[in-house]
Design an enzyme around this catalytic site. Structure first.
Site, PDB file in Angstrom:
ATOM      1  N   SER A  19       0.822  -1.311   0.190  1.00 34.12           N
ATOM      2  CA  SER A  19      -0.073  -0.044   0.013  1.00 34.12           C
ATOM      3  C   SER A  19       0.858   1.251   0.051  1.00 34.12           C
ATOM      4  O   SER A  19       0.423   2.185  -0.695  1.00 34.12           O
ATOM      5  CB  SER A  19      -0.989  -0.087   1.080  1.00 34.12           C
ATOM      6  OG  SER A  19      -0.224   0.016   2.355  1.00 34.12           O
ATOM      7  N   ARG A  66      14.595 -14.615  -1.208  1.00 32.31           N
ATOM      8  CA  ARG A  66      15.574 -13.884  -0.306  1.00 32.31           C
ATOM      9  C   ARG A  66      16.875 -14.294  -0.484  1.00 32.31           C
ATOM     10  O   ARG A  66      17.687 -13.459  -0.023  1.00 32.31           O
ATOM     11  CB  ARG A  66      15.005 -14.270   1.164  1.00 32.31           C
ATOM     12  CG  ARG A  66      13.669 -13.976   1.264  1.00 32.31           C
ATOM     13  CD  ARG A  66      12.961 -14.707   2.666  1.00 32.31           C
ATOM     14  NE  ARG A  66      13.875 -14.046   3.721  1.00 32.31           N
ATOM     15  CZ  ARG A  66      13.425 -12.935   4.196  1.00 32.31           C
ATOM     16  NH1 ARG A  66      11.949 -12.468   3.973  1.00 32.31           N
ATOM     17  NH2 ARG A  66      13.908 -12.316   5.360  1.00 32.31           N
ATOM     18  N   MET A  89      10.691  -7.123   3.988  1.00 31.52           N
ATOM     19  CA  MET A  89      10.953  -7.859   4.975  1.00 31.52           C
ATOM     20  C   MET A  89      12.331  -8.375   4.964  1.00 31.52           C
ATOM     21  O   MET A  89      12.165  -9.746   4.970  1.00 31.52           O
ATOM     22  CB  MET A  89       9.966  -8.719   5.572  1.00 31.52           C
ATOM     23  CG  MET A  89       8.502  -7.992   5.649  1.00 31.52           C
ATOM     24  SD  MET A  89       8.706  -6.685   7.164  1.00 31.52           S
ATOM     25  CE  MET A  89       8.645  -7.756   8.483  1.00 31.52           C
ATOM     26  N   ILE A  91      16.588  -8.178   5.647  1.00 27.89           N
ATOM     27  CA  ILE A  91      17.655  -7.111   6.257  1.00 27.89           C
ATOM     28  C   ILE A  91      18.803  -6.996   5.117  1.00 27.89           C
ATOM     29  O   ILE A  91      19.196  -8.265   4.591  1.00 27.89           O
ATOM     30  CB  ILE A  91      18.258  -7.376   7.383  1.00 27.89           C
ATOM     31  CG1 ILE A  91      17.373  -7.450   8.790  1.00 27.89           C
ATOM     32  CG2 ILE A  91      19.595  -6.694   7.941  1.00 27.89           C
ATOM     33  CD1 ILE A  91      17.549  -8.206   9.928  1.00 27.89           C
ATOM     34  N   HIS A 108       8.856   3.244   8.625  1.00 22.32           N
ATOM     35  CA  HIS A 108       8.427   2.333   9.797  1.00 22.32           C
ATOM     36  C   HIS A 108       7.460   2.660  10.482  1.00 22.32           C
ATOM     37  O   HIS A 108       7.084   3.863  10.837  1.00 22.32           O
ATOM     38  CB  HIS A 108       9.695   2.460  10.655  1.00 22.32           C
ATOM     39  CG  HIS A 108       9.733   1.360  11.951  1.00 22.32           C
ATOM     40  ND1 HIS A 108      10.004   0.104  11.896  1.00 22.32           N
ATOM     41  CD2 HIS A 108       9.723   1.880  13.272  1.00 22.32           C
ATOM     42  CE1 HIS A 108       9.819  -0.533  12.924  1.00 22.32           C
ATOM     43  NE2 HIS A 108       9.487   0.500  13.698  1.00 22.32           N
ATOM     44  N   ASP A 144      16.211   0.204  11.644  1.00 23.09           N
ATOM     45  CA  ASP A 144      15.288   1.227  11.873  1.00 23.09           C
ATOM     46  C   ASP A 144      16.228   2.308  12.809  1.00 23.09           C
ATOM     47  O   ASP A 144      15.501   2.964  13.485  1.00 23.09           O
ATOM     48  CB  ASP A 144      14.176   0.826  12.795  1.00 23.09           C
ATOM     49  CG  ASP A 144      13.378  -0.241  12.098  1.00 23.09           C
ATOM     50  OD1 ASP A 144      13.626  -0.270  10.716  1.00 23.09           O
ATOM     51  OD2 ASP A 144      12.853  -0.960  12.574  1.00 23.09           O
TER      52      ASP A 144
HETATM   53  C1  GRF Z   1       4.132  -0.722   6.908  1.00 23.80           C
HETATM   54  O1  GRF Z   1       3.202  -0.394   8.205  1.00 23.80           O
HETATM   55  C2  GRF Z   1       5.514  -0.153   6.719  1.00 23.80           C
HETATM   56  O2  GRF Z   1       5.498   0.943   7.888  1.00 23.80           O
HETATM   57  C3  GRF Z   1       6.226  -1.425   7.359  1.00 23.80           C
HETATM   58  O3  GRF Z   1       5.253  -2.489   6.863  1.00 23.80           O
HETATM   59  C4  GRF Z   1       3.978  -2.028   6.401  1.00 23.80           C
HETATM   60  C5  GRF Z   1       4.148  -2.194   4.968  1.00 23.80           C
HETATM   61  O4  GRF Z   1       2.584  -2.382   4.652  1.00 23.80           O
HETATM   62  N1  GRF Z   1       7.572  -1.261   7.018  1.00 23.80           N
HETATM   63  P1  GRF Z   1       2.497  -1.874   2.984  1.00 23.80           P
HETATM   64  O5  GRF Z   1       3.034  -3.119   2.373  1.00 23.80           O
HETATM   65  O6  GRF Z   1       3.246  -0.685   2.396  1.00 23.80           O
HETATM   66  O7  GRF Z   1       0.903  -1.899   2.658  1.00 23.80           O
END
Ligand code: GRF
Length: 195
Positions: A19, A66, A89, A91, A108, A144
């Site tokens: 999103s 990955r 997701m 590192i 974040h 972060d």
């Molecule tokens: C968001 O809350 C972002 O801050 C975190 O993971 C979520 C990702 O949501 N890192 P989307 O995939 O952008 O909908």
């Protein structure tokens, strides 16, 4: 006369819903935008964000697993100026982070430096904090912990739970990330001018 319009070619790394990616793509398509989202990379073949990117006609979308991700993306990044992580997701290695210093940013879902890492919204609820928020920051080798670009505080009400807080935060993320993108893009363009 120097009148070619230089845009910052931007790649977005995702792992899921996408999103934030969607808001960045839509934002960069606006008239007068100085960024252009040209490539989306996912380390998850089932990421719904990949479908969204195709629907929004991003020129290239890639999936790499990955364990080969960093190795495989290298040659596809040669024409890229900036990378935005959006729900990515994985590192990234210290070498990669170093190579992209100042050109690699992340969003974040907390008011950093509070609630780093995964499940940031749950951590905020469980700590009985009165606020959390969202933050866009440069990526460095610590999770972060890179320099903050912009952040927004969000009140946590007594009735909030992880789900309601996550919703509130995400809504603000969608406003914050495009602002941060513009800030970074302007900075990169200014640096180029001053060289
Ligand atoms: C968001 O809350 C972002 O801050 C975190 O993971 C979520 C990702 O949501 N890192 P989307 O995939 O952008 O909908």
């Amino acid at each position: 006369m120097y009148n070619t319009i230089r845009t910052i070619k931007t790649a977005i790394f995702i792992s899921g819903r996408g999103s934030n990616m969607e808001t960045l793509i839509k934002h960069s398509k606006k008239k007068d935008s100085k960024s252009q989202i040209t490539k989306i990379f996912s380390n998850n073949i089932n990421a719904t964000g990949l479908e969204i990117a195709k629907r929004l006609k991003v020129p290239k979308t890639y999936y790499f697993s990955r364990n080969v991700f960093e190795k495989k993306i290298k040659k596809n990044l040669v024409d890229i100026d900036l990378i935005c992580l959006a729900g990515f997701m994985q590192i990234l290695s210290p070498a990669f982070v170093k190579e992209w210093k100042g050109r690699l940013i992340n969003i974040h879902p907390s008011y950093l430096p509070y609630f780093k890492g995964i499940k940031a919204q749950q951590k905020a609820i469980e700590s009985h904090s009165t606020y959390s928020g969202c933050t866009v920051h440069y990526v460095n080798k610590n999770i972060d912990a890179g320099k903050i670009i912009i952040q927004k505080k969000i009140k946590i009400l007594k009735k909030d739970n992880t789900e309601s807080l996550s919703k509130k935060i995400l809504k603000e993320e969608h406003k914050l990330y495009p602002i941060a993108l513009d800030m970074v893009v302007n900075k990169l363009l200014l640096n180029e001018k001053n060289i």
